[in-house]
Design a protein around this motif. Structure first.
Motif, short mmCIF file in Angstrom:
data_model
loop_
_atom_site.label_atom_id
_atom_site.label_comp_id
_atom_site.label_asym_id
_atom_site.label_seq_id
_atom_site.Cartn_x
_atom_site.Cartn_y
_atom_site.Cartn_z
N UNK A 64 0.94 -0.97 0.17
CA UNK A 64 -0.06 -0.16 -0.24
C UNK A 64 1.12 0.75 0.22
N UNK A 65 0.71 2.11 -0.96
CA UNK A 65 1.04 3.83 -0.53
C UNK A 65 0.56 4.72 0.11
N UNK A 66 0.40 4.96 0.92
CA UNK A 66 0.43 5.92 1.92
C UNK A 66 0.02 7.30 2.23
N UNK A 67 -1.33 7.81 1.71
CA UNK A 67 -1.23 9.07 1.63
C UNK A 67 -1.06 10.15 2.85
N UNK A 68 -0.67 10.33 3.61
CA UNK A 68 -0.10 10.58 4.94
C UNK A 68 1.38 11.73 3.99
N UNK A 69 2.35 10.09 4.14
CA UNK A 69 4.01 10.65 3.72
C UNK A 69 4.22 10.27 2.43
#
Length: 107
Positions: A64-69
């Protein structure tokens, strides 16, 4: 199909993903993690984009690619729950894939 090459902690993963990820935004819940900026909740997590499933020593994990960072995480299916907002998923997907893509080039 695109090959991306990323490092998560001590792991280096090279995997192929479809042009656009299969799931759209998902909401990752984890106790004590900061709330989603678009859907604040005391029990919330960070929105992430499930890119593809990878096999690690016989265990399947979502990459998963995390939006926050803009980092990456390896999550189990039970860590992923629907997020109310799908807005911005395609632009984020294209950006994160382009940044980590490993494309063959002609010389």
């Amino acid at each position: 199909m695109t090959t991306i090459d990323i490092t998560i902690g001590a792991l280096r993963i090279a995997t192929r993903i479809e042009e656009l990820p299969p799931m759209g935004w998902r909401f990752w819940t984890l106790a004590g993690f900061p709330g989603d900026p678009l859907d604040p909740s005391p029990y919330g997590g960070s929105r992430c984009l499930a890119l593809t499933i990878v096999d690690l020593d016989g265990s399947s994990r979502w990459l998963c690619a995390m939006e926050l960072d803009h980092s990456f995480r390896l999550l189990c299916s039970h860590d992923l729950f629907p997020c109310p907002s799908q807005g911005g998923a395609e632009a984020f997907a294209r950006e994160i894939i382009a940044r980590h893509a490993r494309q063959p080039s002609l010389f």
